[in-house]
Design an enzyme around this catalytic site. Structure first.
Site, PDB file in Angstrom:
ATOM      1  N   HIS A  12       0.852  -1.201   0.000  1.00 49.47           N
ATOM      2  CA  HIS A  12       0.000   0.000   0.000  1.00 49.47           C
ATOM      3  C   HIS A  12       0.885   1.247   0.000  1.00 49.47           C
ATOM      4  O   HIS A  12       1.952   1.246   0.611  1.00 49.47           O
ATOM      5  CB  HIS A  12      -0.906   0.012   1.249  1.00 49.47           C
ATOM      6  CG  HIS A  12      -2.077   0.914   1.113  1.00 49.47           C
ATOM      7  ND1 HIS A  12      -1.998   2.256   1.363  1.00 49.47           N
ATOM      8  CD2 HIS A  12      -3.341   0.671   0.722  1.00 49.47           C
ATOM      9  CE1 HIS A  12      -3.179   2.807   1.148  1.00 49.47           C
ATOM     10  NE2 HIS A  12      -4.021   1.871   0.747  1.00 49.47           N
ATOM     11  N   ASP A  43      -7.916  -5.400  -0.021  1.00 51.77           N
ATOM     12  CA  ASP A  43      -8.372  -6.287  -1.103  1.00 51.77           C
ATOM     13  C   ASP A  43      -7.995  -7.741  -0.889  1.00 51.77           C
ATOM     14  O   ASP A  43      -8.403  -8.607  -1.665  1.00 51.77           O
ATOM     15  CB  ASP A  43      -7.785  -5.793  -2.444  1.00 51.77           C
ATOM     16  CG  ASP A  43      -8.324  -4.428  -2.797  1.00 51.77           C
ATOM     17  OD1 ASP A  43      -7.522  -3.483  -2.924  1.00 51.77           O
ATOM     18  OD2 ASP A  43      -9.558  -4.297  -2.879  1.00 51.77           O
TER      19      ASP A  43
HETATM   20  C1  SDX Z   1      -6.243   0.021  -2.904  1.00 51.05           C
HETATM   21  O1  SDX Z   1      -4.432   4.544  -2.060  1.00 51.05           O
HETATM   22  C2  SDX Z   1      -5.388   3.943  -1.410  1.00 51.05           C
HETATM   23  O2  SDX Z   1      -5.794   4.313  -0.350  1.00 51.05           O
HETATM   24  C3  SDX Z   1      -5.979   2.744  -2.160  1.00 51.05           C
HETATM   25  C4  SDX Z   1      -6.988   1.884  -1.382  1.00 51.05           C
HETATM   26  C5  SDX Z   1      -8.266   2.644  -1.100  1.00 51.05           C
HETATM   27  O3  SDX Z   1      -8.981   2.252  -0.180  1.00 51.05           O
HETATM   28  O4  SDX Z   1      -8.587   3.570  -1.915  1.00 51.05           O
HETATM   29  O5  SDX Z   1      -6.413   1.448  -0.156  1.00 51.05           O
HETATM   30  C6  SDX Z   1      -7.404   0.647  -2.181  1.00 51.05           C
HETATM   31  O6  SDX Z   1      -5.990   0.371  -4.029  1.00 51.05           O
HETATM   32  C7  SDX Z   1      -5.363  -0.938  -2.142  1.00 51.05           C
HETATM   33  C8  SDX Z   1      -4.142  -1.422  -3.010  1.00 51.05           C
HETATM   34  C9  SDX Z   1      -4.641  -2.538  -3.941  1.00 51.05           C
HETATM   35  N1  SDX Z   1      -3.589  -2.925  -4.901  1.00 51.05           N
HETATM   36  C10 SDX Z   1      -2.954  -4.101  -4.834  1.00 51.05           C
HETATM   37  O7  SDX Z   1      -3.108  -4.922  -3.927  1.00 51.05           O
HETATM   38  C11 SDX Z   1      -2.011  -4.368  -6.015  1.00 51.05           C
HETATM   39  C12 SDX Z   1      -0.670  -4.880  -5.502  1.00 51.05           C
HETATM   40  N2  SDX Z   1      -0.001  -3.800  -4.762  1.00 51.05           N
HETATM   41  C13 SDX Z   1       0.958  -2.989  -5.500  1.00 51.05           C
HETATM   42  O8  SDX Z   1       0.723  -2.806  -6.846  1.00 51.05           O
HETATM   43  C14 SDX Z   1       1.429  -1.772  -4.711  1.00 51.05           C
HETATM   44  O9  SDX Z   1       1.723  -2.199  -3.449  1.00 51.05           O
HETATM   45  C15 SDX Z   1       0.543  -0.534  -4.633  1.00 51.05           C
HETATM   46  C16 SDX Z   1       0.114  -0.066  -5.970  1.00 51.05           C
HETATM   47  C17 SDX Z   1      -0.660  -0.821  -3.797  1.00 51.05           C
HETATM   48  C18 SDX Z   1       1.369   0.560  -3.951  1.00 51.05           C
HETATM   49  O10 SDX Z   1       2.410   0.836  -4.806  1.00 51.05           O
HETATM   50  P1  SDX Z   1       3.491   2.022  -4.463  1.00 51.05           P
HETATM   51  O11 SDX Z   1       3.128   2.755  -3.238  1.00 51.05           O
HETATM   52  O12 SDX Z   1       3.695   2.817  -5.706  1.00 51.05           O
HETATM   53  O13 SDX Z   1       4.738   1.220  -4.071  1.00 51.05           O
HETATM   54  P2  SDX Z   1       5.853   0.765  -5.095  1.00 51.05           P
HETATM   55  O14 SDX Z   1       5.222   0.234  -6.339  1.00 51.05           O
HETATM   56  O15 SDX Z   1       6.836   1.869  -5.223  1.00 51.05           O
HETATM   57  O16 SDX Z   1       6.513  -0.491  -4.333  1.00 51.05           O
HETATM   58  C19 SDX Z   1       7.551  -0.279  -3.376  1.00 51.05           C
HETATM   59  C20 SDX Z   1       8.390  -1.548  -3.496  1.00 51.05           C
HETATM   60  C21 SDX Z   1       8.775  -1.891  -4.933  1.00 51.05           C
HETATM   61  O17 SDX Z   1      10.001  -2.607  -4.884  1.00 51.05           O
HETATM   62  P3  SDX Z   1      11.389  -1.773  -5.234  1.00 51.05           P
HETATM   63  O18 SDX Z   1      11.185  -1.146  -6.611  1.00 51.05           O
HETATM   64  O19 SDX Z   1      11.506  -0.726  -4.128  1.00 51.05           O
HETATM   65  O20 SDX Z   1      12.453  -2.819  -5.220  1.00 51.05           O
HETATM   66  O21 SDX Z   1       7.622  -2.681  -3.029  1.00 51.05           O
HETATM   67  C22 SDX Z   1       7.433  -3.591  -4.105  1.00 51.05           C
HETATM   68  C23 SDX Z   1       7.713  -2.846  -5.385  1.00 51.05           C
HETATM   69  O22 SDX Z   1       8.178  -3.749  -6.391  1.00 51.05           O
HETATM   70  N3  SDX Z   1       6.029  -4.016  -4.043  1.00 51.05           N
HETATM   71  C24 SDX Z   1       5.611  -5.272  -4.200  1.00 51.05           C
HETATM   72  C25 SDX Z   1       4.217  -5.215  -4.034  1.00 51.05           C
HETATM   73  N4  SDX Z   1       3.830  -3.963  -3.794  1.00 51.05           N
HETATM   74  C26 SDX Z   1       4.963  -3.222  -3.801  1.00 51.05           C
HETATM   75  N5  SDX Z   1       6.270  -6.418  -4.470  1.00 51.05           N
HETATM   76  C27 SDX Z   1       5.516  -7.543  -4.558  1.00 51.05           C
HETATM   77  N6  SDX Z   1       4.176  -7.577  -4.414  1.00 51.05           N
HETATM   78  C28 SDX Z   1       3.495  -6.431  -4.142  1.00 51.05           C
HETATM   79  N7  SDX Z   1       2.172  -6.482  -3.999  1.00 51.05           N
END
Ligand code: SDX
Length: 430
Positions: free
Chosen positions: A307, A365
């Protein structure tokens, strides 16, 4: 908000004083509004990871503590002691309602659940296999073609009418999108049912026989609505605010929010998460998926994990995990294999340094899909249910922005990396 503190920015022989504001809770903010005028520079923050787009009094998230407050009330208390329409009142008007206020509000919503009958023809224009989110975007946007008496955003009364219409009619629109996709006739709302029971009946009743709402499912449905109601300036709420800043009508703004929520990185994650759990299938395949999520050369992610704001457990996931246990037990499917896979996946991921170091925890989720599937919904209905729940959050934030005397059209700038000015070259000379 302003407490006479400031930050001094020094660069290129310039020195600019930028006011610092202290919030009720959360980080201080530096007001950079005069930066371009005085310094001739922009800030740069793709994804807005360090940018406050507005001030708000509606919802606050402490990502480090894993806390979520709606008008100051913790989400776990609201999920336990309140119910969705009371939370809607709280989000819209800022205070918990008295008994009379709640009764009047619930009656108002209940008596606006029907759609203009001409709108039923919209659904029939879609293919039967259309994703319900495509139908929601289309039909909600089309509401501006039917409810002209609540599209003038300069009129507070029309804003109020549009708010109630959207909250009241979203369950009917979502249920009819589902019925259309399975070739069953639309079921009309009933005024003798509560909000969640009405939605379940419109989804699962058929004209051929009576339908008794299971109180366990109704309570679980209402809790899911409550847990998804609002969440600060997330992507879809920011979309609604940006659309509204141009003066667009409320139905167009909410349709824009629905479109943004659909993405698998946002509200589409509940559908993607359940599909991931089904693909994993059995606990012995979990290490394979965790390895892929950790692989830098693979952009695969564990859906329902991570998140932007929570760097601790998402409090909504905690409530949903308990609710999943309760609902599946009460439905007699406690040995649901998907729930077993989800719990083992959570355990193994949180024991893995990759996830613990990056502070990746299950989000809202991760467990919602398991409950929704146990309740009989297809995965394609998971995000429409999220959109239905979040409508009150979008509307509350939309109203707050329209009441803000500082409201300006949102118009971000950019870091331009394209070609410098150059003259046109005729095709025969290229
Ligand atoms: C919702 O914003 C809100 O409030 C949203 C929400 C709401 O109520 O409105 O809470 C609802 O959208 C919840 C999130 C649902 N999405 C998912 O579950 C999809 C999977 N999650 C990711 O795509 C991700 O965690 C996000 C999109 C939720 C957040 O992404 P960020 O904040 O842009 O973080 P990032 O992509 O920069 O990740 C930081 C690091 C990265 O690694 P590095 O590049 O630093 O090496 O963490 C890793 C990412 O690769 N990472 C994950 C991961 N999520 C982040 N690695 C593996 N699996 C994951 N799920």
């Amino acid at each position: 908000m302003a407490d006479n503190r400031s930050a001094t920015l020094r660069f290129d022989n310039k020195e600019i004083e930028l006011p610092i504001y202290s919030p009720t809770a959360g980080p201080d903010v530096i007001d950079i509004r005069k930066l371009y005028g005085q310094g001739g520079v922009f800030t740069y923050d793709p994804g807005f990871t360090s940018t406050a787009s507005c001030d708000s009094t509606i919802t606050f998230i402490d990502g480090d503590k894993g806390e979520l407050l709606h008008r100051g009330y913790p989400i776990d208390q609201l999920a336990e002691k309140s119910h969705y329409l009371e939370v809607c009142y709280l989000l819209l008007y800022g205070e918990l309602p008295t008994g009379k206020q709640l009764e009047d509000f619930e009656s108002l919503v209940t008596n606006h659940t029907m759609l203009h009958d001409q709108m039923s023809y919209f659904f029939r224009g879609f293919r039967r296999d259309a994703h319900p989110m495509a139908i929601l975007v289309g039909v909600v946007g089309a509401m501006s073609a039917f409810y002209h008496d609540s599209t003038d955003i300069s009129d507070p009364q029309q804003r109020e009418v549009a708010s109630i219409r959207l909250i009241a009619k979203m369950p009917t629109i979502a249920a009819w999108a589902y019925k259309f996709s399975i070739g069953q006739p639309f079921i009309y709302p009933r005024n003798d049912l509560d909000y969640a029971s009405n939605f379940l009946r419109m989804c699962f009743a058929v004209p051929a026989q009576d339908y008794e709402v299971n109180p366990i499912l109704s309570r679980a449905m209402d809790r899911i609505f409550t847990l998804h109601a609002d969440h600060e300036q997330n992507a879809s709420t920011s979309t609604v605010r940006l659309a509204s800043s141009s003066g667009a009508n409320p139905f167009a703004c909410i349709a824009a929010g629905i479109a943004c929520l659909w993405g698998p990185a946002h509200g589409g994650a509940n559908q993607a998460c359940l599909e991931m759990l089904k693909e994993i299938g059995t606990p012995d395949r979990i290490p394979e998926f965790i390895a892929r999520a950790k692989d830098k050369d693979d952009n695969y992610r564990l859906m329902g994990f991570g998140h932007r704001v929570y760097k601790n457990h998402d409090p909504r996931a905690t409530v949903l995990k308990q609710s999943a246990d309760e609902v599946l037990n009460l439905l007699g499917v406690e040995d649901n294999p998907l729930l077993q896979v989800a719990k083992e996946l959570e355990k193994q991921a949180l024991e893995d340094p990759y996830f613990s170091e990056k502070k990746l925890f299950p989000n809202v989720d991760f467990y919602s899909g398991i409950i929704l599937e146990a309740m009989g919904f297809p995965t394609s209905m998971f995000t429409p249910i999220f959109a239905l729940s979040r409508t009150v959050g979008w509307i509350s934030q939309w109203k707050e922005q329209l009441d803000d005397p500082q409201l300006k059209i949102g118009r971000p700038r950019q870091l331009y990396q394209g070609a410098a000015m150059r003259d046109y070259v005729d095709v025969e000379k290229r």
